[in-house]
Design a protein around this motif. Structure first.
Motif, PDB file in Angstrom:
ATOM      1  N   LYS A  55      -0.422  12.655   5.633  1.00  0.00           N
ATOM      2  CA  LYS A  55      -0.454  11.412   4.847  1.00  0.00           C
ATOM      3  C   LYS A  55       0.369  10.314   5.511  1.00  0.00           C
ATOM      4  CE  LYS A  55      -2.883  13.148   1.411  1.00  0.00           C
ATOM      5  NZ  LYS A  55      -3.298  14.366   2.133  1.00  0.00           N
ATOM      6  N   ASN A  56      -0.270   9.151   5.725  1.00  0.00           N
ATOM      7  CA  ASN A  56       0.456   8.005   6.261  1.00  0.00           C
ATOM      8  C   ASN A  56       1.187   7.282   5.127  1.00  0.00           C
ATOM      9  OD1 ASN A  56      -1.376   6.275   4.936  1.00  0.00           O
ATOM     10  ND2 ASN A  56      -2.701   6.135   6.736  1.00  0.00           N
ATOM     11  N   MET A  57       1.830   6.160   5.439  1.00  0.00           N
ATOM     12  CA  MET A  57       2.666   5.490   4.437  1.00  0.00           C
ATOM     13  C   MET A  57       1.853   4.959   3.258  1.00  0.00           C
ATOM     14  SD  MET A  57       5.891   5.680   5.018  1.00  0.00           S
ATOM     15  CE  MET A  57       6.829   4.310   4.367  1.00  0.00           C
ATOM     16  N   VAL A  58       0.719   4.349   3.531  1.00  0.00           N
ATOM     17  CA  VAL A  58      -0.099   3.809   2.441  1.00  0.00           C
ATOM     18  C   VAL A  58      -0.596   4.942   1.544  1.00  0.00           C
ATOM     19  CG1 VAL A  58      -2.210   2.560   1.855  1.00  0.00           C
ATOM     20  CG2 VAL A  58      -0.749   1.729   3.715  1.00  0.00           C
ATOM     21  N   GLN A  59      -1.089   6.008   2.159  1.00  0.00           N
ATOM     22  CA  GLN A  59      -1.560   7.162   1.377  1.00  0.00           C
ATOM     23  C   GLN A  59      -0.417   7.800   0.592  1.00  0.00           C
ATOM     24  OE1 GLN A  59      -3.045   9.200   4.837  1.00  0.00           O
ATOM     25  NE2 GLN A  59      -5.195   8.821   4.295  1.00  0.00           N
ATOM     26  N   SER A  60       0.769   7.882   1.216  1.00  0.00           N
ATOM     27  CA  SER A  60       1.930   8.474   0.539  1.00  0.00           C
ATOM     28  C   SER A  60       2.298   7.667  -0.700  1.00  0.00           C
ATOM     29  CB  SER A  60       3.126   8.538   1.495  1.00  0.00           C
ATOM     30  OG  SER A  60       2.856   9.383   2.599  1.00  0.00           O
ATOM     31  N   TYR A  61       2.323   6.350  -0.553  1.00  0.00           N
ATOM     32  CA  TYR A  61       2.646   5.500  -1.707  1.00  0.00           C
ATOM     33  C   TYR A  61       1.545   5.533  -2.758  1.00  0.00           C
ATOM     34  CZ  TYR A  61       7.140   3.296  -1.022  1.00  0.00           C
ATOM     35  OH  TYR A  61       8.493   3.069  -0.951  1.00  0.00           O
ATOM     36  N   GLU A  62       0.302   5.568  -2.305  1.00  0.00           N
ATOM     37  CA  GLU A  62      -0.809   5.638  -3.257  1.00  0.00           C
ATOM     38  C   GLU A  62      -0.670   6.870  -4.157  1.00  0.00           C
ATOM     39  OE1 GLU A  62      -5.694   5.372  -3.094  1.00  0.00           O
ATOM     40  OE2 GLU A  62      -4.619   6.344  -1.440  1.00  0.00           O
ATOM     41  N   ARG A  63      -0.326   8.001  -3.541  1.00  0.00           N
ATOM     42  CA  ARG A  63      -0.207   9.246  -4.292  1.00  0.00           C
ATOM     43  C   ARG A  63       1.083   9.282  -5.111  1.00  0.00           C
ATOM     44  NH1 ARG A  63      -4.398  12.326  -2.534  1.00  0.00           N
ATOM     45  NH2 ARG A  63      -3.653  14.306  -3.381  1.00  0.00           N
ATOM     46  N   LEU A  64       2.155   8.691  -4.578  1.00  0.00           N
ATOM     47  CA  LEU A  64       3.397   8.580  -5.339  1.00  0.00           C
ATOM     48  C   LEU A  64       3.178   7.756  -6.603  1.00  0.00           C
ATOM     49  CD1 LEU A  64       6.527   8.758  -5.707  1.00  0.00           C
ATOM     50  CD2 LEU A  64       6.665   6.674  -4.305  1.00  0.00           C
ATOM     51  N   ILE A  65       2.538   6.603  -6.457  1.00  0.00           N
ATOM     52  CA  ILE A  65       2.314   5.712  -7.605  1.00  0.00           C
ATOM     53  C   ILE A  65       1.378   6.372  -8.623  1.00  0.00           C
ATOM     54  CG2 ILE A  65       1.212   3.529  -8.276  1.00  0.00           C
ATOM     55  CD1 ILE A  65       2.431   2.361  -5.631  1.00  0.00           C
ATOM     56  N   CYS A  66       0.355   7.061  -8.133  1.00  0.00           N
ATOM     57  CA  CYS A  66      -0.543   7.785  -9.020  1.00  0.00           C
ATOM     58  C   CYS A  66       0.242   8.829  -9.826  1.00  0.00           C
ATOM     59  CB  CYS A  66      -1.652   8.445  -8.202  1.00  0.00           C
ATOM     60  SG  CYS A  66      -2.805   9.429  -9.183  1.00  0.00           S
ATOM     61  N   TRP A  67       1.117   9.567  -9.145  1.00  0.00           N
ATOM     62  CA  TRP A  67       1.928  10.598  -9.801  1.00  0.00           C
ATOM     63  C   TRP A  67       2.873   9.978 -10.844  1.00  0.00           C
ATOM     64  CZ3 TRP A  67       2.772  15.578 -10.801  1.00  0.00           C
ATOM     65  CH2 TRP A  67       4.052  15.985 -11.150  1.00  0.00           C
ATOM     66  N   MET A  68       3.539   8.875 -10.486  1.00  0.00           N
ATOM     67  CA  MET A  68       4.495   8.258 -11.387  1.00  0.00           C
ATOM     68  C   MET A  68       3.802   7.714 -12.635  1.00  0.00           C
ATOM     69  SD  MET A  68       7.115   6.483  -8.623  1.00  0.00           S
ATOM     70  CE  MET A  68       8.424   6.052  -9.750  1.00  0.00           C
ATOM     71  N   LYS A  69       2.603   7.180 -12.470  1.00  0.00           N
ATOM     72  CA  LYS A  69       1.834   6.723 -13.640  1.00  0.00           C
ATOM     73  C   LYS A  69       1.396   7.919 -14.487  1.00  0.00           C
ATOM     74  CE  LYS A  69      -0.094   2.454 -11.671  1.00  0.00           C
ATOM     75  NZ  LYS A  69      -1.350   1.809 -11.170  1.00  0.00           N
ATOM     76  N   GLN A  70       0.962   8.950 -13.810  1.00  0.00           N
ATOM     77  CA  GLN A  70       0.479  10.163 -14.484  1.00  0.00           C
ATOM     78  C   GLN A  70       1.590  10.799 -15.327  1.00  0.00           C
ATOM     79  OE1 GLN A  70      -1.847  12.760 -11.756  1.00  0.00           O
ATOM     80  NE2 GLN A  70      -0.375  14.321 -12.317  1.00  0.00           N
ATOM     81  N   GLU A  71       2.809  10.827 -14.744  1.00  0.00           N
ATOM     82  CA  GLU A  71       3.948  11.444 -15.416  1.00  0.00           C
ATOM     83  C   GLU A  71       4.780  10.452 -16.231  1.00  0.00           C
ATOM     84  OE1 GLU A  71       4.742  14.927 -15.202  1.00  0.00           O
ATOM     85  OE2 GLU A  71       2.662  14.838 -14.488  1.00  0.00           O
ATOM     86  N   LYS A  72       4.338   9.193 -16.221  1.00  0.00           N
ATOM     87  CA  LYS A  72       5.050   8.117 -16.941  1.00  0.00           C
ATOM     88  C   LYS A  72       6.510   8.011 -16.493  1.00  0.00           C
ATOM     89  CE  LYS A  72       2.041   8.263 -20.993  1.00  0.00           C
ATOM     90  NZ  LYS A  72       1.025   9.138 -20.391  1.00  0.00           N
ATOM     91  N   LEU A  73       6.678   8.001 -15.161  1.00  0.00           N
ATOM     92  CA  LEU A  73       8.020   7.878 -14.577  1.00  0.00           C
ATOM     93  C   LEU A  73       8.370   6.433 -14.279  1.00  0.00           C
ATOM     94  CD1 LEU A  73       7.911  10.869 -12.044  1.00  0.00           C
ATOM     95  CD2 LEU A  73       8.545  10.870 -14.438  1.00  0.00           C
TER      96      LEU A  73
END
Length: 350
Positions: A332-350
């Protein structure tokens, strides 16, 4: 992207160059199990059990049972998860079970603590790591991985990529150096235990690790940036953002640690990084606003007067060729890493 981005990551690891079947019927001990790295290792191994019926028993070393219950709420009835309550470096670790492998990521990771309690930071690192090395010898484990940090390299101002043989400057008059210098000492302890006791121990020098799986308490700079754009706010930098960062995606780091247990060479250190994920803090902030902002956000610099514990500026680019030569690959490159991080944080309401 699936509804659960973390389980999607775990599936990708299961289908990767890591031969997780080699851990079948093994007992694996993991320190710092309520931290980012430790918690993801535990969750991945339990998920691998579910998917491939591997019968791996995971011994998760924790300090706080209540905190562990929240983090592993979905796994509390799993018979393959065994909590071990102990305080690293205080010689209160008691376990009679047979162990096959140990991964030791537990450490002080908050910069504010490194400044306010440098003595405690050193003691936790050095005393705790020696305790785990003795524990590994006692249990005659097949292999141990010590999770070190790219901070062992100290300060660099070189254009060349940094290999495992390079070491930069660490200022011993700065209390903040308690972290990199104690990590160096822990690595030397690993070498000493390998030489003197024949322990098969390897060292993983992790780049900054982020992505799906971060915990609700996560407040490092990558999480702050992600929260800012999720909330439609400006990204505020508390430095000029000149320091260059080296990053690796969470699932890639977990895969690397387990890969090194099986394939790493005794007493050798390995950089765990994605060479494509290298940029200054300022560049990262601007990338996050550009790729994930909602339209009006910007990057603002607001430098506080007091020292809040940030590492000194460094300019280094971690070389990952030694680990890659064993067959590991970051994904995972930086854009993909952030995309998945943001998806996770929204999913977990972080």
């Amino acid at each position: 992207m699936s509804e659960n981005v973390l389980l999607e990551d775990f599936d990708i690891v299961l289908d990767s160059e890591l031969d997780v079947s080699k851990f079948a019927d093994q007992n694996i001990f993991i320190t710092g199990a309520t931290g980012l790295i430790g918690s993801l290792l535990v969750k991945f191994l339990l998920y691998a059990n579910e998917q491939q019926d591997l019968n791996i028993t995971v011994y998760a070393m924790i300090r706080n049972q209540e905190k562990a219950n929240k983090i592993f709420v979905d796994y509390l009835n799993d018979q393959h998860l065994k909590f071990v309550v102990a305080h690293l470096g205080e010689d209160d670790l008691k376990l009679d079970a047979h162990l096959d492998y140990i991964i030791h990521p537990a450490a002080v990771t908050q910069s504010k603590l490194m400044i306010s309690d440098p003595v405690g930071t050193i003691k936790t690192a050095v005393n705790g790591t020696e305790e785990m090395l003795r524990f590994a010898v006692k249990h005659q484990v097949k292999a141990m991985v010590y999770v070190s940090s790219m901070e062992v390299y100290g300060q660099f101002n070189s254009e060349a990529k940094v290999t495992e043989e390079d070491l930069g400057f660490v200022d011993l008059t700065s209390a903040r150096s308690c972290y990199p210098e104690s990590k160096r000492m822990c690595e030397l302890l690993c070498t000493a235990y390998g030489d003197e006791y024949g322990l098969n121990v390897k060292v993983a020098r992790l780049a900054q690790t982020f992505g799906a799986g971060v915990l609700p308490t996560e407040n490092r700079v990558f999480a702050q940036f992600a929260r800012s754009v999720i909330q439609g706010k400006d990204i505020v930098l508390h430095t000029k953002g000149k320091s260059e960062g080296n990053y690796v995606y969470t699932a890639d780091a977990i895969k690397a640690l387990l890969f090194l247990l099986l394939n790493g060479e005794t007493k050798q250190a390995y950089n765990v990084s994605n060479e494509d994920n290298h940029m200054s803090i300022r560049q990262m902030a601007e990338m996050v606003v550009r790729e994930f902002g909602q339209g009006g956000e910007k990057v603002v610099v607001d430098i506080p007067r007091e020292n809040i514990g940030y590492a000194p500026d460094t300019h280094m680019w971690l070389d990952n060729s030694k680990l890659c030569s064993l067959g590991w690959k970051p994904t995972k490159n930086m854009v993909q890493s952030y995309e998945r991080l943001i998806c996770w944080m929204k999913q977990e309401k972080l």
